[in-house]
Write an enzyme that holds these catalytic residues in place. Structure first.
Site, short mmCIF file in Angstrom:
data_model
loop_
_atom_site.label_atom_id
_atom_site.label_comp_id
_atom_site.label_asym_id
_atom_site.label_seq_id
_atom_site.Cartn_x
_atom_site.Cartn_y
_atom_site.Cartn_z
CB SER A 1 68.24 69.35 -5.62
OG SER A 1 66.92 68.91 -5.91
CE1 TYR B 1 66.33 68.34 -2.03
CE2 TYR B 1 66.59 66.51 -0.50
CZ TYR B 1 66.08 67.03 -1.67
OH TYR B 1 65.29 66.24 -2.49
CG HIS C 1 62.41 72.31 -7.56
ND1 HIS C 1 61.53 71.56 -6.82
CD2 HIS C 1 61.76 72.66 -8.69
CE1 HIS C 1 60.39 71.44 -7.48
NE2 HIS C 1 60.50 72.10 -8.61
C1 DQA Z 1 62.93 69.48 -4.08
C2 DQA Z 1 63.15 68.41 -5.15
C3 DQA Z 1 62.09 67.34 -5.06
O1 DQA Z 1 62.30 66.35 -6.07
C4 DQA Z 1 62.13 66.66 -3.72
O2 DQA Z 1 61.09 65.71 -3.61
C5 DQA Z 1 62.09 67.63 -2.59
C6 DQA Z 1 62.85 68.88 -2.69
C7 DQA Z 1 64.08 70.51 -4.06
O3 DQA Z 1 63.88 71.57 -3.45
O4 DQA Z 1 65.16 70.26 -4.58
O5 DQA Z 1 61.51 67.36 -1.55
O6 DQA Z 1 61.73 70.18 -4.37
#
Ligand code: DQA
Length: 148
Positions: free
Chosen positions: A105, A26, A103
């Site tokens: 990621s 992240y 997201h």
């Molecule tokens: C996320 C991806 C999700 O799978 C994960 O549970 C997160 C962060 C992302 O921003 O990449 O908490 O949403």
């Protein structure tokens, strides 16, 4: 978009720990820094953002219901709730506002359980995999949808 409405920016569970949380996935940018960038970008376009993070599904649903009447659109990183929450999807859909899902990621390059989103089906679009830039691109997309 009316002069009195703002854009609701929602962050789901664990995003309050960005910067410290699994930095290999992240990154090192904090949620405060992301929020600051979004606020500044929106301000340049004369738009206000309402920011909210919660680790609790029900709190996010409550905030969506509460803020919808004063919002023009929703930018959301549902985090882990992406892959589990019918209630969050239903709350977003009930607003009938444009929703952009982001997201940090690339969820499609990760575990299989991250490759399904309950939110995507009611979102106008999804941006995934560009770190904090996902939020910026998501806000740009929402502003374009709203003709700002
Ligand atoms: C996320 C991806 C999700 O799978 C994960 O549970 C997160 C962060 C992302 O921003 O990449 O908490 O949403």
């Amino acid at each position: 978009m009316s002069e009195t409405s703002s854009i609701l920016v929602l962050h789901g569970p664990n995003l309050n720990t960005l910067g410290a949380r699994e930095p290999g996935i992240y990154g090192s940018v904090t949620l405060d820094a992301i929020n600051g960038e979004l606020t500044a970008l929106a301000a340049k376009r004369g738009v206000e953002v309402e920011l909210f993070q919660s680790n609790h599904e029900g709190s996010l649903v409550d905030r969506i219901q509460d803020a919808a009447p004063r919002s023009a659109g929703i930018l959301i990183n549902p985090a882990g709730l992406t892959h589990t929450s019918v209630s969050l999807r239903d709350a977003l859909a009930a607003t009938e506002l444009p929703v952009v899902e982001v997201h940090l990621s690339n969820v499609f390059a990760r575990e299989t359980f991250r490759q399904h989103s309950y939110v995507s089906g009611i979102a106008r679009g999804v941006i995934s995999g560009f770190g904090p830039t996902s939020y910026r691109l998501g806000l740009e997309a929402l502003l374009e949808i709203l003709s700002v």
